[in-house]
Enzyme design. Structure first.
Site, short mmCIF file in Angstrom:
data_model
loop_
_atom_site.label_atom_id
_atom_site.label_comp_id
_atom_site.label_asym_id
_atom_site.label_seq_id
_atom_site.Cartn_x
_atom_site.Cartn_y
_atom_site.Cartn_z
NE ARG A 1 -4.24 -1.70 0.46
CZ ARG A 1 -4.96 -2.48 -0.53
NH1 ARG A 1 -4.29 -2.45 -1.86
NH2 ARG A 1 -5.63 -3.11 -0.30
CB SER A 2 4.62 1.99 -1.10
OG SER A 2 4.59 1.24 -1.99
N GLY A 3 1.90 2.74 -2.58
CA GLY A 3 1.35 3.58 -4.14
C GLY A 3 2.30 3.27 -5.18
CE LYS A 4 4.56 -3.15 -4.48
NZ LYS A 4 3.71 -2.95 -3.12
CB SER A 5 0.21 -0.75 -7.87
OG SER A 5 0.70 -1.83 -7.47
CB ALA B 1 -2.01 -9.68 -13.58
CG HIS C 1 -3.98 -3.66 -8.40
ND1 HIS C 1 -2.86 -3.31 -8.83
CD2 HIS C 1 -4.03 -4.05 -7.08
CE1 HIS C 1 -2.09 -3.33 -7.88
NE2 HIS C 1 -2.62 -3.61 -6.78
NE ARG D 1 -5.22 -4.12 -15.24
CZ ARG D 1 -5.50 -4.79 -14.35
NH1 ARG D 1 -4.64 -4.63 -13.16
NH2 ARG D 1 -6.30 -5.81 -14.51
#
Length: 179
Positions: free
Chosen positions: A10-14, A32, A48, A52
């Protein structure tokens, strides 16, 4: 351009990685690696999916990433792979050392040879305490080694924490390091 995006849960990386691949203005293929084992993971996948763009192609592949990357290898293609630590988990759970070694070797070769734009997403798991069980320690070791190997093959590396991207390696630093 090849870009490794690291971060915690949940860091925001995605979201950051998705913005980066969208900026390439090429057809995007989202690869994926997740396997849905419970409702929590199903909800994460749904989040996710809703984020997208609908025109992105989706390939779900939990193990054979090199094959997929080889099949997409074109200068006209943009690919995001989400995520390497889940892929590694899938391989470790097979309990097949030969397959693990082969898939890792094949994947690093495929990344090295890829000619399009590529954004790789992986969790940075080595910032916490040393796990108590052998499998968790092995996972941390494998993930750290894979992240280091991918970092050497990419032009850029970004660590995302609290939604904030922090560049660790850029094309200019890559050129300086090679000089």
């Amino acid at each position: 351009m090849k870009h490794l995006v690291l971060g915690g849960v949940r860091s925001g990386k995605s979201a950051y990685a998705e913005e980066e691949i969208a900026a390439c203005e090429k057809p995007v293929c989202y690869v994926a690696t997740t396997q849905v084992w419970d409702e929590d993971m199903a909800e994460r996948v749904r989040l996710h999916q809703t984020r997208r763009p609908s025109d992105w192609r989706l390939i779900e592949e939990p193990l054979a990433l090199a094959e997929v990357l080889d099949s997409l290898n074109s200068p006209e293609q943009a690919v995001i792979i989400e995520c390497f630590t889940l892929w590694l988990t899938n391989l470790l759970c097979l309990d097949d050392e030969a397959r693990l070694a082969q898939e890792k070797q094949d994947l690093l070769r495929a990344v090295s040879e890829f000619k399009g734009d590529l954004v790789l997403v992986s969790s940075e798991v080595g910032l916490g305490i040393m796990p108590m069980n052998a499998l968790a320690r092995r996972f941390g070791d494998e993930a750290g080694a894979m992240n280091q190997a991918l970092a050497t093959l990419t032009d850029r590396v970004t660590l995302v924490a609290a939604g904030l991207p922090m560049p660790l390696k850029s094309l200019s630093t890559s050129l300086i390091a090679k000089a």
